[in-house]
Every structure is written in C-alpha cells, then in structure tokens.
Design an enzyme around this catalytic site. Structure first.
Site, PDB file in Angstrom:
ATOM      1  N   GLN A 196       0.823  -1.215   0.000  1.00 56.23           N
ATOM      2  CA  GLN A 196       0.000   0.000   0.000  1.00 56.23           C
ATOM      3  C   GLN A 196       0.862   1.271   0.000  1.00 56.23           C
ATOM      4  O   GLN A 196       0.432   2.325   0.484  1.00 56.23           O
ATOM      5  CB  GLN A 196      -0.957   0.007   1.201  1.00 56.23           C
ATOM      6  CG  GLN A 196      -2.066  -1.032   1.104  1.00 56.23           C
ATOM      7  CD  GLN A 196      -3.003  -0.816  -0.095  1.00 56.23           C
ATOM      8  OE1 GLN A 196      -2.739   0.005  -0.974  1.00 56.23           O
ATOM      9  NE2 GLN A 196      -4.096  -1.564  -0.142  1.00 56.23           N
ATOM     10  N   SER A 197       2.057   1.196  -0.548  1.00 52.69           N
ATOM     11  CA  SER A 197       2.975   2.349  -0.540  1.00 52.69           C
ATOM     12  C   SER A 197       2.430   3.543  -1.336  1.00 52.69           C
ATOM     13  O   SER A 197       2.084   3.413  -2.520  1.00 52.69           O
ATOM     14  CB  SER A 197       4.305   1.899  -1.152  1.00 52.69           C
ATOM     15  OG  SER A 197       5.071   3.003  -1.548  1.00 52.69           O
TER      16      SER A 197
END
Ligand code: PLP
Length: 356
Positions: A84-85
């Site tokens: 989920q960067s």
C-alpha cells in the site's frame, strides 16, 4: 531572507526537474483548532500537491528523481515499498505522465486480498504498473524481505538492460539525496508563504518514514537559517542511528546542490512515541487525531503517516511542551488513500463510536 531564498532557489533550479505537482501548496491557519489548542496552528497542504487527486510529499521528490531519470535517457523506473505504498503509487502516476514504464517490487506487510484489491494497490492496477508482490519467508525479518525486493529489482533491471532498455532505480520512499533535496525547495516555499502572511513559525511538525522529507526540510532550514524547530514524528521503529543517518542525508543534499552549510545529528529531533505498535498498524492516538481534525476542520489525515504525526503534535501541545501562543506548522504529507485500505491498516475509524 528574500535574497537567501532566491539564492537557494537558483541552486535548485540548476538541477533537472520534471514538472509534476501544483506548487506552492496552500498554507493557512486552522482557526477552530488553534482556538481549541491555544496555539496558532497552520497547515501546509502537501497532500494537495497533485498530480492526481491523491497527492502527497512524494510528488516533490519525484520531480527531481524523474527529472534525473529523463535527463539520463531512462525509459523504465523501478521502485519499492509496501503493497500500500504511497510512494510506489505516486511513482507509477508520475511515470505515466512522463511516458516511462513503472515496475514495482512490493513487500506484503499486509497481505492483499485478490478479491478486494484496495487503495494504492487498486490505483497501481488501474495505472497498469508491473507489480511484483514479495511475501516474507519463514525466519526472515522485514528488513531481509526488503533487501530481497531490492535484489530482485536489480536483477530484473540487469535483464532489461541486456535487451537495450535504460533503467532507473528509485530507493524506498524516494529517499536518495536527489529526491530528498526537493524539500529544500519545499522549505523555500514555506518561508515565502510565511513572509507573505507575516508569521515566523516556532515549530514545524512532520511525519518521518524513510527520513528523506525530514532530511530535505532540515537542509532547507539550515540554508535559510530559519527559526522553527522541526519535530519529526516517527511512523515506524527507528534505530538509535536514525538521526545521524538523516543528518548525513541532509548533508548529501546540501553537497549535491552546492550549498555551503552542513548539519549534525544533534540538529535533528525525532519523536518515537507515536508509531506503536508498528508501521501500517493503527493506534488510539492517531485514531483520535484523525477524528479531531476531521470534526473540527473537515480535513482528512491517514492512519499510517499523517495521523500519527498529528497525534504527536497534539501530544506536544497538550503536554505543555509547546508554549501557549506559539506558531506551529503541520506539514501534511498526504496519504489519505490509506483511509480506503485494509481494515488492519485503518483500525477502528469505520466504527460509529466516538461520534461528536
Ligand atoms: C503520506 C506520507 N507521509 C510521510 C511519509 C514519510 O516521508 P519520508 O519517507 O520522506 O520520511 C510518507 C512516505 O512514504 C508518506 O507516504
């Protein structure tokens, strides 16, 4: 000060840059919360940087990183992060804008559910990034898995280069000296806005992850001899050497742009009281901070970065570490897509409890 700002800006302007974001990002006073807390609280809206609806601090870094990639004739960009960067998603977005091919090696701290792909991973999919999800192996630490991601990315780039492609490697969070130096420009922007608004902040709060944003801000603060004490709130466990590493990154930024000043580890303040239990793991203080800002000012933070940083700001003010009446700036680094991430990242924010 004005003469200094234009001299620093001239140093930054000499570097290759891809125009991606919308700058300056707004700076304004949070009237209701200021009154409630007894300080003059301003917000620097880097969450509003563009280039898509989902802006944040990485866009500044990417302007210089991808400026460098384009200047070097690269056609393919590798980067790394959690599934989920924000950094990975923004790199993909920026690559699409510039016609570069994005390739991601993502560490599955939180296991994605193939039947319910969310948040940044969903955006990465829509944007068509080539994504490699790397799961931790038995007995491997998170740092080991990260190192394996970098090694896989490097090997992949070598294969592509053997076929004639030109690859550019962006480290975790874009925190090389080239990416981080963007926040020297960010600090110039803040000082220009402060001058226009006739304020001189006493404190500047921001989230710190890889340390690139903090390093660049500290380098900018040093070049401009600004007064504001920068308090960086850690969003994950940091080693005892973290301050020294950030100082040396700040000095690499200063050297790269040809700035004549340097900083030391003692100039850097990192608060480690608000990250627990860990990266991408919610806590009560951040949940409360997110609800408070949403309900007093209609502004959204995220549970991974800005919520924890704002919890740190609130803790300092409420605990009396900030003198009443001080002028405080909160640097909003973005990340609100995490509000649409997996429940284990979001925590109890979806629950009706705490409504006011
Ligand atoms: C929303 C948000 N805030 C803050 C940070 C921390 O920035 P840095 O990695 O430069 O310390 C990040 C990094 O990923 C981020 O995505």
């Amino acid at each position: 000060m004005e003469a200094t700002i234009s001299a620093v800006r001239a140093l930054m302007d000499a570097k290759p840059r891809a125009a991606l974001g919308f700058y300056p990002t707004p700076l304004y006073k949070l009237e209701r919360l200021s009154e409630m807390l007894g300080v003059s609280l301003y917000i620097k809206r880097d969450d509003f940087s563009g280039m898509s609806l989902f802006g944040g601090n990485k866009v500044r870094k990417l302007e210089y990183l991808l400026g460098d990639a384009v200047a070097k004739g690269c056609d393919t960009v590798f980067t790394y992060g959690a599934t989920q960067s924000n950094h990975a998603m923004q790199t993909v977005t920026a690559c699409r804008r510039l016609g570069l091919a994005p390739i991601l090696y993502l560490n599955a701290y939180v296991q994605p559910n193939e039947n319910d792909i969310r948040s940044n991973m969903l955006l990465d999919r829509i944007l068509g990034a080539e994504m490699h999800i790397v799961e931790g192996l038995d007995g491997e630490t998170e740092a080991d898995t990260e190192a394996r991601c970098f090694a896989m990315g490097k090997a992949h780039a070598a294969r592509l280069e053997a076929q004639g492609r030109e690859c550019y490697d962006i480290p975790l969070g874009g925190a090389s000296y080239i990416g981080s130096a963007a926040f020297i420009g960010g600090y110039c922007e803040l000082r220009e806005q402060c001058a226009q608004m006739k304020i001189d902040p006493d404190y500047l709060f921001t989230a710190t992850g890889t340390g690139g944003t903090l390093a660049g801000l500290m380098a900018g603060r040093r070049l401009l001899d600004a007064k504001a004490k920068v308090i960086a709130v850690a969003v994950s466990r940091k080693s005892a050497e973290y301050e020294a590493k950030c100082a040396s990154l700040a000095n690499e930024c200063l050297e790269w742009i040809g700035g004549d000043k340097r900083i030391s580890a003692e100039d850097i303040t990192v608060n480690r009281d608000y990250f627990a239990p860990g990266y991408e793991q919610p806590n009560e203080a951040a949940t409360e901070a997110i609800r408070l800002l949403a309900r007093t000012e209609g502004l959204l933070l995220d549970p991974v970065y800005s919520g924890k940083a704002f919890a740190g700001l609130l803790g300092h003010v409420r605990g009396g570490k900030i003198t009443p009446g001080s002028t405080v700036v909160f640097w909003h680094t973005g990340g609100a897509t995490a509000l649409f991430a997996e429940k284990e990242i979001l925590g109890p924010l979806a629950e009706a409890e705490g409504a006011c």
